[in-house]
Design a protein around this motif. Structure first.
Motif, PDB file in Angstrom:
ATOM      1  N   THR A 124     -12.815   7.201   6.188  1.00 46.94           N
ATOM      2  CA  THR A 124     -12.113   7.257   5.517  1.00 46.94           C
ATOM      3  C   THR A 124     -10.716   8.009   5.898  1.00 46.94           C
ATOM      4  O   THR A 124      -9.531   8.374   5.351  1.00 46.94           O
ATOM      5  CB  THR A 124     -12.990   8.672   4.850  1.00 46.94           C
ATOM      6  OG1 THR A 124     -12.698   9.743   5.980  1.00 46.94           O
ATOM      7  CG2 THR A 124     -14.207   8.492   4.087  1.00 46.94           C
ATOM      8  N   GLY A 125     -10.323   7.185   7.061  1.00 50.11           N
ATOM      9  CA  GLY A 125      -8.895   7.580   7.997  1.00 50.11           C
ATOM     10  C   GLY A 125      -8.754   8.595   8.738  1.00 50.11           C
ATOM     11  O   GLY A 125      -7.597   9.263   8.544  1.00 50.11           O
ATOM     12  N   LYS A 126      -9.892   9.932   8.164  1.00 53.37           N
ATOM     13  CA  LYS A 126      -9.914  10.667   9.229  1.00 53.37           C
ATOM     14  C   LYS A 126     -10.431  11.404  10.685  1.00 53.37           C
ATOM     15  O   LYS A 126     -11.421   9.930  11.442  1.00 53.37           O
ATOM     16  CB  LYS A 126     -10.845  11.297   8.228  1.00 53.37           C
ATOM     17  CG  LYS A 126     -10.160  11.973   6.849  1.00 53.37           C
ATOM     18  CD  LYS A 126      -8.662  12.374   6.845  1.00 53.37           C
ATOM     19  CE  LYS A 126      -9.115  13.483   5.244  1.00 53.37           C
ATOM     20  NZ  LYS A 126      -8.252  12.692   4.418  1.00 53.37           N
ATOM     21  N   SER A 127      -9.800  11.814  11.399  1.00 51.01           N
ATOM     22  CA  SER A 127     -10.303  12.067  12.893  1.00 51.01           C
ATOM     23  C   SER A 127     -11.269  12.783  12.688  1.00 51.01           C
ATOM     24  O   SER A 127     -11.439  13.318  12.366  1.00 51.01           O
ATOM     25  CB  SER A 127      -9.478  13.101  13.758  1.00 51.01           C
ATOM     26  OG  SER A 127      -9.722  13.082  14.687  1.00 51.01           O
ATOM     27  N   GLY A 128     -11.976  12.604  14.023  1.00 52.98           N
ATOM     28  CA  GLY A 128     -13.208  13.295  13.852  1.00 52.98           C
ATOM     29  C   GLY A 128     -13.624  14.889  14.096  1.00 52.98           C
ATOM     30  O   GLY A 128     -14.899  14.951  13.969  1.00 52.98           O
ATOM     31  N   TRP A 129     -11.718  15.373  14.267  1.00 49.26           N
ATOM     32  CA  TRP A 129     -11.841  17.102  14.352  1.00 49.26           C
ATOM     33  C   TRP A 129     -11.602  17.216  13.254  1.00 49.26           C
ATOM     34  O   TRP A 129     -12.431  18.086  12.987  1.00 49.26           O
ATOM     35  CB  TRP A 129     -10.257  17.079  15.157  1.00 49.26           C
ATOM     36  CG  TRP A 129     -10.860  16.194  16.233  1.00 49.26           C
ATOM     37  CD1 TRP A 129     -10.192  15.398  17.034  1.00 49.26           C
ATOM     38  CD2 TRP A 129     -11.198  17.261  17.572  1.00 49.26           C
ATOM     39  NE1 TRP A 129     -10.285  15.020  18.679  1.00 49.26           N
ATOM     40  CE2 TRP A 129     -11.114  16.317  18.939  1.00 49.26           C
ATOM     41  CE3 TRP A 129     -12.148  18.251  17.293  1.00 49.26           C
ATOM     42  CZ2 TRP A 129     -12.006  17.304  20.159  1.00 49.26           C
ATOM     43  CZ3 TRP A 129     -12.807  18.653  18.653  1.00 49.26           C
ATOM     44  CH2 TRP A 129     -12.531  18.059  19.483  1.00 49.26           C
ATOM     45  N   TRP A 130     -11.954  16.504  11.596  1.00 46.38           N
ATOM     46  CA  TRP A 130     -12.252  16.868  10.888  1.00 46.38           C
ATOM     47  C   TRP A 130     -13.310  17.645  10.043  1.00 46.38           C
ATOM     48  O   TRP A 130     -13.476  18.241   9.299  1.00 46.38           O
ATOM     49  CB  TRP A 130     -11.673  16.048   9.530  1.00 46.38           C
ATOM     50  CG  TRP A 130     -10.241  15.991   9.284  1.00 46.38           C
ATOM     51  CD1 TRP A 130      -9.247  14.558  10.159  1.00 46.38           C
ATOM     52  CD2 TRP A 130      -9.403  16.963   8.192  1.00 46.38           C
ATOM     53  NE1 TRP A 130      -8.039  15.255   8.896  1.00 46.38           N
ATOM     54  CE2 TRP A 130      -8.293  16.414   8.161  1.00 46.38           C
ATOM     55  CE3 TRP A 130     -10.352  17.561   6.957  1.00 46.38           C
ATOM     56  CZ2 TRP A 130      -7.057  16.416   7.231  1.00 46.38           C
ATOM     57  CZ3 TRP A 130      -9.029  17.666   6.525  1.00 46.38           C
ATOM     58  CH2 TRP A 130      -7.681  17.557   6.579  1.00 46.38           C
ATOM     59  N   TYR A 131     -14.017  17.121  11.438  1.00 50.43           N
ATOM     60  CA  TYR A 131     -15.991  17.564  10.733  1.00 50.43           C
ATOM     61  C   TYR A 131     -15.800  19.235  11.396  1.00 50.43           C
ATOM     62  O   TYR A 131     -16.598  20.201  11.195  1.00 50.43           O
ATOM     63  CB  TYR A 131     -16.564  17.263  11.909  1.00 50.43           C
ATOM     64  CG  TYR A 131     -17.950  17.454  11.329  1.00 50.43           C
ATOM     65  CD1 TYR A 131     -19.043  16.555  10.409  1.00 50.43           C
ATOM     66  CD2 TYR A 131     -18.585  17.554  12.570  1.00 50.43           C
ATOM     67  CE1 TYR A 131     -20.024  17.071  10.199  1.00 50.43           C
ATOM     68  CE2 TYR A 131     -20.227  18.754  12.371  1.00 50.43           C
ATOM     69  CZ  TYR A 131     -20.965  18.089  10.742  1.00 50.43           C
ATOM     70  OH  TYR A 131     -22.178  18.401  11.150  1.00 50.43           O
ATOM     71  N   LEU A 132     -14.381  19.808  12.469  1.00 47.99           N
ATOM     72  CA  LEU A 132     -14.597  21.133  12.207  1.00 47.99           C
ATOM     73  C   LEU A 132     -15.028  21.829  10.899  1.00 47.99           C
ATOM     74  O   LEU A 132     -14.861  23.032  11.278  1.00 47.99           O
ATOM     75  CB  LEU A 132     -13.792  21.298  13.124  1.00 47.99           C
ATOM     76  CG  LEU A 132     -14.413  20.404  14.831  1.00 47.99           C
ATOM     77  CD1 LEU A 132     -12.529  21.364  15.695  1.00 47.99           C
ATOM     78  CD2 LEU A 132     -15.154  21.239  15.372  1.00 47.99           C
ATOM     79  N   VAL A 133     -13.798  21.598  10.213  1.00 47.58           N
ATOM     80  CA  VAL A 133     -14.332  21.982   8.572  1.00 47.58           C
ATOM     81  C   VAL A 133     -15.342  22.078   8.525  1.00 47.58           C
ATOM     82  O   VAL A 133     -14.789  23.328   7.661  1.00 47.58           O
ATOM     83  CB  VAL A 133     -12.860  20.896   7.345  1.00 47.58           C
ATOM     84  CG1 VAL A 133     -12.951  22.329   6.542  1.00 47.58           C
ATOM     85  CG2 VAL A 133     -11.653  20.514   7.796  1.00 47.58           C
ATOM     86  N   SER A 134     -16.549  21.830   8.714  1.00 43.24           N
ATOM     87  CA  SER A 134     -17.316  22.458   7.803  1.00 43.24           C
ATOM     88  C   SER A 134     -17.973  23.766   8.704  1.00 43.24           C
ATOM     89  O   SER A 134     -18.569  24.744   7.728  1.00 43.24           O
ATOM     90  CB  SER A 134     -18.988  21.128   8.753  1.00 43.24           C
ATOM     91  OG  SER A 134     -18.794  20.929   9.693  1.00 43.24           O
TER      92      SER A 134
END
Length: 117
Positions: free
Chosen positions: A73-83
């Protein structure tokens, strides 16, 4: 079943991109496995031993798949921390995982739909 095994084979691979189908098929196979292990735990009186062993065994493959899905989706893997944000984080991750990936190549690699076609 191939989608599930492909994720397991790429055990701790955080590079590249993963299609929505790959992600959701993995989730679809995980749900019955967890249900069966939970029932077995209760029947054997070992609750939650089997469930925790399975969860620890697939932690890295599922995290790697989630990161690759975010890459699609064009996002960094660090976006998973949003969870980790209570309630809102899980909703946002669910939306990101259900969002169609970017067409064509992005900074994380070629579009997986184009590679398999």
């Amino acid at each position: 079943m191939n989608y599930y095994l492909d994720v397991i084979k790429r055990y701790a691979d955080f590079a590249g991109r993963a299609r929505r189908q790959e992600y959701w098929m993995f989730v679809l196979w995980n749900v019955p496995i967890v249900i069966v292990l939970t029932v077995l735990d209760f029947v054997l009186g070992t609750y939650p031993v089997l469930g925790w062993i399975y969860t620890l065994a697939i932690l890295l493959p599922s995290l790697g798949l989630s990161v690759r899905r975010l890459h699609d989706t064009g996002k960094s893997g660090w976006w998973y921390l949003v969870s980790f944000i209570p309630f809102v984080g899980w909703i946002w991750i669910l939306i990101l995982m259900a969002t169609e990936g970017h067409p064509g190549a992005n900074e994380y690699g070629q579009n997986p739909k184009e590679i398999r076609a």
